[in-house]
Write a protein that holds these residues in place. Structure first.
Motif, PDB file in Angstrom:
ATOM      1  N   TYR A   1       0.838  -1.197   0.000  1.00  0.00           N
ATOM      2  CA  TYR A   1       0.000   0.000   0.000  1.00  0.00           C
ATOM      3  C   TYR A   1       0.875   1.251   0.000  1.00  0.00           C
ATOM      4  O   TYR A   1       0.673   2.180  -0.787  1.00  0.00           O
ATOM      5  CB  TYR A   1      -0.898  -0.047   1.224  1.00  0.00           C
ATOM      6  N   LEU A   2       1.878   1.286   0.862  1.00  0.00           N
ATOM      7  CA  LEU A   2       2.807   2.415   0.912  1.00  0.00           C
ATOM      8  C   LEU A   2       3.481   2.634  -0.437  1.00  0.00           C
ATOM      9  O   LEU A   2       3.622   3.774  -0.896  1.00  0.00           O
ATOM     10  CB  LEU A   2       3.862   2.179   1.996  1.00  0.00           C
ATOM     11  N   ALA A   3       3.890   1.550  -1.087  1.00  0.00           N
ATOM     12  CA  ALA A   3       4.570   1.656  -2.385  1.00  0.00           C
ATOM     13  C   ALA A   3       3.621   2.171  -3.467  1.00  0.00           C
ATOM     14  O   ALA A   3       4.009   3.002  -4.299  1.00  0.00           O
ATOM     15  CB  ALA A   3       5.160   0.308  -2.777  1.00  0.00           C
ATOM     16  N   ALA A   4       2.372   1.701  -3.453  1.00  0.00           N
ATOM     17  CA  ALA A   4       1.394   2.135  -4.458  1.00  0.00           C
ATOM     18  C   ALA A   4       1.085   3.617  -4.294  1.00  0.00           C
ATOM     19  O   ALA A   4       1.029   4.372  -5.278  1.00  0.00           O
ATOM     20  CB  ALA A   4       0.125   1.302  -4.342  1.00  0.00           C
ATOM     21  N   VAL A   5       0.885   4.033  -3.048  1.00  0.00           N
ATOM     22  CA  VAL A   5       0.586   5.440  -2.791  1.00  0.00           C
ATOM     23  C   VAL A   5       1.786   6.312  -3.167  1.00  0.00           C
ATOM     24  O   VAL A   5       1.626   7.398  -3.715  1.00  0.00           O
ATOM     25  CB  VAL A   5       0.169   5.651  -1.323  1.00  0.00           C
ATOM     26  N   ARG A   6       2.976   5.815  -2.921  1.00  0.00           N
ATOM     27  CA  ARG A   6       4.181   6.585  -3.254  1.00  0.00           C
ATOM     28  C   ARG A   6       4.235   6.898  -4.750  1.00  0.00           C
ATOM     29  O   ARG A   6       4.592   8.022  -5.138  1.00  0.00           O
ATOM     30  CB  ARG A   6       5.435   5.828  -2.812  1.00  0.00           C
TER      31      ARG A   6
END
Length: 197
Positions: A87-92
């Motif tokens: 999730y963190l990577a996608a939002v980044r």
């Protein structure tokens, strides 16, 4: 403006809800925060400076969020308390594109619609749905507003990195503050009781 193929980045999609804020209402918001054509030009100038530094900017922002448990909680599985790294990577990826979109200063209907979508994705109405994430079910409204300062304050050294005169750096920085404020106002719509926005 060409945009990368980023999962969940739906800018311009016909599937997005239309913004409840009209173009006329948005023009009044711009007028209220003193956003001018000079600000739009300063944002566009900032794009060529910030685009090559986007990953470093994201490192700063993610470092800030990651060092504050009350902020990183938006990305944590409520059952385990552990961050959802996918999730963190996608939002980044989308956050990096947001830097470019902000600096493009293109305020058409597609932009308004996507700002509304961003607000919905922070609110319990759509939080986690885009990525099938396991984060908290809602981002508290107070943090949308509070993050305006760390996001914009940390940009100034990046804006100054090309050696522009201090007054030009200040002009770009002020344009960023105004633009982020406008966006936070638009993102707040899902949080406000109907009829009160």
């Amino acid at each position: 403006m060409a945009r990368m193929n980023i999962p969940g980045y739906d800018f311009g999609s016909a599937a997005l809800a239309r913004s409840p804020v009209s173009a006329t209402e948005f023009e009044l918001l711009k007028k209220t925060v003193l956003f001018t054509e000079e600000d739009a030009a300063a944002l566009r100038r900032s794009r060529e400076i910030l685009a090559p530094q986007a990953e470093k900017i994201l490192d700063v922002w993610y470092g800030f969020v990651g060092s504050n448990p009350h902020l990183v909680a938006a990305f944590c599985d409520p059952q385990t308390g552990q961050p959802d790294t996918e999730y963190l990577a996608a939002v980044r990826q989308r956050f990096g594109q947001w830097i470019l979109d902000t600096a493009a200063a293109e305020y058409g209907q597609a932009w308004l619609d996507y700002q509304h979508e961003i607000g919905l994705r922070h609110h319990r109405q759509k939080k986690n749905r885009t990525d099938g994430a396991r984060g908290s079910a809602h981002v508290p409204f107070r943090y949308l507003i509070a993050l305006l300062l760390p996001v914009t304050a940390t940009l100034k050294p990046f804006l100054a990195s090309c050696g522009d005169p201090p007054e030009e750096v200040d002009r770009m920085h002020q344009a960023w503050i105004k633009s982020v404020l406008l966006q936070v106002i638009l993102w707040s719509h899902p949080y406000v009781k109907e009829g009160d926005f």
